[in-house]
Design a protein around this motif. Structure first.
Motif, PDB file in Angstrom:
ATOM      1  N   ILE A  75       1.750  16.576  28.970  1.00 56.58           N
ATOM      2  CA  ILE A  75       0.822  17.132  27.976  1.00 56.58           C
ATOM      3  C   ILE A  75      -0.521  17.425  28.630  1.00 56.58           C
ATOM      4  O   ILE A  75      -1.023  16.659  29.420  1.00 56.58           O
ATOM      5  N   LYS A  80       2.427  24.017  27.242  1.00 57.06           N
ATOM      6  CA  LYS A  80       3.366  23.665  26.187  1.00 57.06           C
ATOM      7  C   LYS A  80       4.158  22.448  26.642  1.00 57.06           C
ATOM      8  O   LYS A  80       4.386  22.260  27.821  1.00 57.06           O
ATOM      9  N   ARG A  84       4.305  18.930  21.583  1.00 56.37           N
ATOM     10  CA  ARG A  84       3.495  19.938  20.901  1.00 56.37           C
ATOM     11  C   ARG A  84       4.385  20.934  20.163  1.00 56.37           C
ATOM     12  O   ARG A  84       4.062  21.368  19.061  1.00 56.37           O
ATOM     13  N   GLU A  89       2.810  15.669  18.419  1.00 58.82           N
ATOM     14  CA  GLU A  89       1.897  15.290  19.500  1.00 58.82           C
ATOM     15  C   GLU A  89       0.949  14.175  19.081  1.00 58.82           C
ATOM     16  O   GLU A  89       0.701  13.244  19.845  1.00 58.82           O
ATOM     17  N   SER A  90       0.430  14.246  17.879  1.00 60.57           N
ATOM     18  CA  SER A  90      -0.553  13.255  17.438  1.00 60.57           C
ATOM     19  C   SER A  90       0.034  12.263  16.429  1.00 60.57           C
ATOM     20  O   SER A  90      -0.708  11.554  15.774  1.00 60.57           O
TER      21      SER A  90
END
Length: 157
Positions: A75, A80, A84, A89-90
């Motif tokens: 990341i 990419k 993501r 991702e989060s």
């Protein structure tokens, strides 16, 4: 990201890999399987089936963690990666872990991909290695289960 933070991440990843190797050594000793088989009063065939099931779960865990580590390491702000691309991702570590293990099961047990696939060169390379390793070990485990059932059938005849 700062260079120190990336080095710290690599140390954490290395620590996790060492813990996975320790987990694999524990399953090789079969202490867990022996404990379960004595309390569940399993037959030798049941013992072998439980042993192979735990090996398969360990394989899925190992490959899922490796795929998650690849996602974290690849990341960056401008590239990419699969985290993501899937929109996690989060998200929490549990969701990323379950998604990684889902990918591992789909990679080992089926042909093709669903919504999680490699999106950059590093992930493709890791994908090839993990796929080869996973299918090889899964084939070995399945051959042992098949031999167990074949020997049981020959005893019945």
């Amino acid at each position: 990201m700062s260079l120190k933070f990336i080095k710290l991440l690599k140390i954490i990843v290395l620590y996790r890999l060492l813990m996975l190797l320790k987990l694999m050594r524990v399953t090789r000793n079969n202490k867990v399987i022996e404990f379960l088989s004595t309390h569940l009063k399993l037959s030798p065939d049941g013992y072998a089936l439980l042993s192979n099931l735990l090996k398969m779960i360990t394989l899925i865990h190992f490959i899922g963690c490796a795929w998650g580590i690849v996602g974290v390491l690849t990341i960056s702000e401008d590239s990419k990666n699969w985290l993501r691309a899937t929109g996690i991702e989060s998200e929490s570590g549990i969701l990323r872990y379950t998604s990684s293990c889902y990918w591992a099961v789909m990679t080992i047990c089926t042909v093709g991909y669903g919504e999680i696939n490699p999106t950059n060169e590093s992930e493709v390379f890791a994908n090839v290695l993990l796929m080869w390793f996973g299918v090889s070990v899964q084939s070995y485990i399945m051959s042992r289960v098949t031999m167990m059932f074949n020997s049981t059938e020959s005893k019945d005849v």
